[in-house]
Design an enzyme around this catalytic site. Structure first.
Site, PDB file in Angstrom:
ATOM      1  N   VAL A 146      26.200   8.355   5.060  1.00 43.77           N
ATOM      2  CA  VAL A 146      27.342   7.422   4.928  1.00 43.77           C
ATOM      3  C   VAL A 146      28.621   8.121   4.474  1.00 43.77           C
ATOM      4  O   VAL A 146      29.709   7.583   4.634  1.00 43.77           O
ATOM      5  CB  VAL A 146      27.022   6.234   3.975  1.00 43.77           C
ATOM      6  CG1 VAL A 146      25.947   5.333   4.554  1.00 43.77           C
ATOM      7  CG2 VAL A 146      26.691   6.716   2.571  1.00 43.77           C
TER       8      VAL A 146
ATOM      9  N   SER B 187      26.212  -1.420 -10.327  1.00 40.11           N
ATOM     10  CA  SER B 187      25.175  -1.130 -11.329  1.00 40.11           C
ATOM     11  C   SER B 187      25.658  -1.716 -12.652  1.00 40.11           C
ATOM     12  O   SER B 187      26.860  -1.974 -12.811  1.00 40.11           O
ATOM     13  CB  SER B 187      25.035   0.393 -11.459  1.00 40.11           C
ATOM     14  OG  SER B 187      24.345   0.747 -12.646  1.00 40.11           O
TER      15      SER B 187
ATOM     16  N   TYR C  16      28.350   9.031 -12.075  1.00 35.23           N
ATOM     17  CA  TYR C  16      27.723   7.845 -11.471  1.00 35.23           C
ATOM     18  C   TYR C  16      28.431   6.569 -11.909  1.00 35.23           C
ATOM     19  O   TYR C  16      28.797   5.715 -11.088  1.00 35.23           O
ATOM     20  CB  TYR C  16      26.248   7.813 -11.883  1.00 35.23           C
ATOM     21  CG  TYR C  16      25.454   6.651 -11.329  1.00 35.23           C
ATOM     22  CD1 TYR C  16      25.037   6.647 -10.001  1.00 35.23           C
ATOM     23  CD2 TYR C  16      25.113   5.566 -12.136  1.00 35.23           C
ATOM     24  CE1 TYR C  16      24.298   5.584  -9.489  1.00 35.23           C
ATOM     25  CE2 TYR C  16      24.380   4.505 -11.636  1.00 35.23           C
ATOM     26  CZ  TYR C  16      23.967   4.518 -10.315  1.00 35.23           C
ATOM     27  OH  TYR C  16      23.241   3.463  -9.811  1.00 35.23           O
TER      28      TYR C  16
ATOM     29  N   THR D 201      31.782   6.047 -10.251  1.00 33.79           N
ATOM     30  CA  THR D 201      31.702   5.544  -8.865  1.00 33.79           C
ATOM     31  C   THR D 201      31.342   4.062  -8.860  1.00 33.79           C
ATOM     32  O   THR D 201      31.845   3.293  -8.049  1.00 33.79           O
ATOM     33  CB  THR D 201      30.664   6.310  -8.009  1.00 33.79           C
ATOM     34  OG1 THR D 201      29.343   6.094  -8.511  1.00 33.79           O
ATOM     35  CG2 THR D 201      30.955   7.802  -7.978  1.00 33.79           C
ATOM     36  N   LYS D 202      30.468   3.670  -9.790  1.00 29.49           N
ATOM     37  CA  LYS D 202      30.015   2.265  -9.791  1.00 29.49           C
ATOM     38  C   LYS D 202      31.093   1.325 -10.336  1.00 29.49           C
ATOM     39  O   LYS D 202      31.195   0.172  -9.912  1.00 29.49           O
ATOM     40  CB  LYS D 202      28.702   2.132 -10.570  1.00 29.49           C
ATOM     41  CG  LYS D 202      27.519   2.861  -9.910  1.00 29.49           C
ATOM     42  CD  LYS D 202      27.215   2.293  -8.529  1.00 29.49           C
ATOM     43  CE  LYS D 202      26.054   2.990  -7.842  1.00 29.49           C
ATOM     44  NZ  LYS D 202      25.729   2.423  -6.531  1.00 29.49           N
TER      45      LYS D 202
HETATM   46  P1  NAD Z   1      16.652   5.303  -4.124  1.00 23.48           P
HETATM   47  O1  NAD Z   1      17.014   6.702  -4.489  1.00 23.48           O
HETATM   48  O2  NAD Z   1      15.225   4.892  -4.157  1.00 23.48           O
HETATM   49  O3  NAD Z   1      17.249   4.929  -2.701  1.00 23.48           O
HETATM   50  C1  NAD Z   1      18.546   5.304  -2.329  1.00 23.48           C
HETATM   51  C2  NAD Z   1      18.627   5.219  -0.837  1.00 23.48           C
HETATM   52  O4  NAD Z   1      19.921   5.673  -0.407  1.00 23.48           O
HETATM   53  C3  NAD Z   1      17.610   6.142  -0.173  1.00 23.48           C
HETATM   54  O5  NAD Z   1      17.079   5.484   0.960  1.00 23.48           O
HETATM   55  C4  NAD Z   1      18.454   7.344   0.231  1.00 23.48           C
HETATM   56  O6  NAD Z   1      17.906   8.053   1.321  1.00 23.48           O
HETATM   57  C5  NAD Z   1      19.744   6.646   0.594  1.00 23.48           C
HETATM   58  N1  NAD Z   1      20.870   7.562   0.612  1.00 23.48           N
HETATM   59  C6  NAD Z   1      21.255   8.443  -0.344  1.00 23.48           C
HETATM   60  N2  NAD Z   1      22.321   9.128   0.071  1.00 23.48           N
HETATM   61  C7  NAD Z   1      22.630   8.650   1.311  1.00 23.48           C
HETATM   62  C8  NAD Z   1      23.640   8.975   2.246  1.00 23.48           C
HETATM   63  N3  NAD Z   1      24.546   9.935   2.001  1.00 23.48           N
HETATM   64  N4  NAD Z   1      23.659   8.303   3.421  1.00 23.48           N
HETATM   65  C9  NAD Z   1      22.748   7.335   3.698  1.00 23.48           C
HETATM   66  N5  NAD Z   1      21.763   7.002   2.840  1.00 23.48           N
HETATM   67  C10 NAD Z   1      21.713   7.665   1.662  1.00 23.48           C
HETATM   68  O7  NAD Z   1      17.535   4.394  -5.081  1.00 23.48           O
HETATM   69  P2  NAD Z   1      17.539   2.823  -5.342  1.00 23.48           P
HETATM   70  O8  NAD Z   1      17.148   2.633  -6.739  1.00 23.48           O
HETATM   71  O9  NAD Z   1      16.857   2.073  -4.263  1.00 23.48           O
HETATM   72  O10 NAD Z   1      19.126   2.602  -5.263  1.00 23.48           O
HETATM   73  C11 NAD Z   1      19.772   1.825  -4.261  1.00 23.48           C
HETATM   74  C12 NAD Z   1      21.166   1.477  -4.756  1.00 23.48           C
HETATM   75  O11 NAD Z   1      21.056   0.698  -5.957  1.00 23.48           O
HETATM   76  C13 NAD Z   1      22.025   2.701  -5.134  1.00 23.48           C
HETATM   77  O12 NAD Z   1      23.371   2.470  -4.763  1.00 23.48           O
HETATM   78  C14 NAD Z   1      21.908   2.756  -6.637  1.00 23.48           C
HETATM   79  O13 NAD Z   1      23.001   3.397  -7.242  1.00 23.48           O
HETATM   80  C15 NAD Z   1      21.825   1.286  -6.977  1.00 23.48           C
HETATM   81  N6  NAD Z   1      21.224   0.997  -8.293  1.00 23.48           N
HETATM   82  C16 NAD Z   1      19.939   1.354  -8.574  1.00 23.48           C
HETATM   83  C17 NAD Z   1      19.424   1.073  -9.832  1.00 23.48           C
HETATM   84  C18 NAD Z   1      18.016   1.418 -10.236  1.00 23.48           C
HETATM   85  O14 NAD Z   1      17.698   1.283 -11.422  1.00 23.48           O
HETATM   86  N7  NAD Z   1      17.134   1.821  -9.342  1.00 23.48           N
HETATM   87  C19 NAD Z   1      20.228   0.431 -10.785  1.00 23.48           C
HETATM   88  C20 NAD Z   1      21.528   0.091 -10.454  1.00 23.48           C
HETATM   89  C21 NAD Z   1      22.018   0.364  -9.203  1.00 23.48           C
END
Ligand code: NAD
Length: 242
Positions: free
Chosen positions: A61, A139, A152, A155-156
């Protein structure tokens, strides 16, 4: 015209749960991934076997050209995107002084630049139709600061600003923009913290456990359908943040 959803970073974790929920609720769907094609293909096969119209597309992305190519493929195979879920994201815990310039830039390029690239591609059709929905993944660290999360968290926070600004700008056109602010969700992303830290965190969360990806998917489904809601940050964190 059919409802077509793109969920970025949806081969695993929160993105995969969002993709599955949308597909099972009738959205045509593109699963985007950067790596682990096997996981994306397995999810696609599972959803196709349930009668869903699904495609998958590898694209970073952060790469505007790759995102543009992905949108052209989606238009050709499913139709124009009417629901964009900017979920793809990366995280890395480190002290501020240890963040190398390229690491700082990559975090912004993926987490924020990914939103920019996808919204730029989605908007022309949405503006033409005077309709569309964009949901960004922020987040709790997008509304609160956190030690060793400066890049992080920056960005959020920016994603919250982008969401509120775009919502104000696009509301007259009928396009809604919201974001979800998950707490600690049990995915690969948080495993680097280690089991002991995660168990300790769970005790600090009023609901007494980490969240599940499916619980974030429910929030996305809600916002996708909430026709009178725009510019909002929906926190889903088990009561973690005051
Ligand atoms: P994860 O690491 O399990 O999944 C992240 C996904 O994004 C993966 O499928 C990865 O391949 C994909 N990705 C990473 N870089 C990419 C790129 N350059 N292009 C396309 N795809 C890309 O993480 P998650 O926990 O499922 O996180 C998903 C979203 O939720 C993220 O934006 C994360 O910041 C946010 N988030 C997660 C949490 C948590 O506690 N898990 C909390 C708050 C926010």
């Amino acid at each position: 015209m059919r409802d077509v959803a793109l969920v970025t970073g949806s081969s695993r974790g929160i993105g995969a749960a969002v993709a599955e929920a949308l597909a099972l609720e009738g959205w045509d769907l593109c699963i985007n991934y950067i790596e682990r094609q096997d996981l994306a293909e397995a999810l696609k096969a599972k959803l196709k076997s349930r009668g869903c119209r699904v495609m998958s597309c590898q694209a970073d992305v952060a790469d505007a050209g790759a995102v543009a190519a992905m949108f052209r493929r989606i238009e050709a195979e499913l139709g124009p995107v009417t629901l964009l879920v900017n979920n793809a994201g990366i995280a890395k815990q480190m002290q501020f002084q240890d963040i190398a310039p390229e690491s700082w830039r990559r975090m912004f390029d993926v987490n924020l630049g990914g939103c920019y690239n996808c919204v730029q591609e989605a908007l022309p059709h949405m503006l033409h139709e005077h309709a569309g929905c964009i949901i960004n993944m922020s987040s709790i660290w997008g509304t609160h600061g956190a030690s060793c999360e400066a890049a992080y968290s920056s960005t959020k926070h920016a994603i919250v600003g982008l969401t509120k600004s775009l919502a104000a700008e696009l509301a007259p056109t009928g396009i809604r923009v919201n974001c979800v602010a998950p707490g600690v969700i049990d995915t690969d992303m948080v495993q680097v913290l280690g089991q002991e830290t995660l168990e300790q965190l769970a005790t600090e969360i009023p609901l007494g456990r980490l969240g599940r990806p499916e619980e974030i998917a429910q929030a996305v489904l809600y916002l996708a359908r909430a026709a009178y809601t725009t510019g909002q940050v929906l926190t889903v964190d088990g009561g973690f943040m005051p």
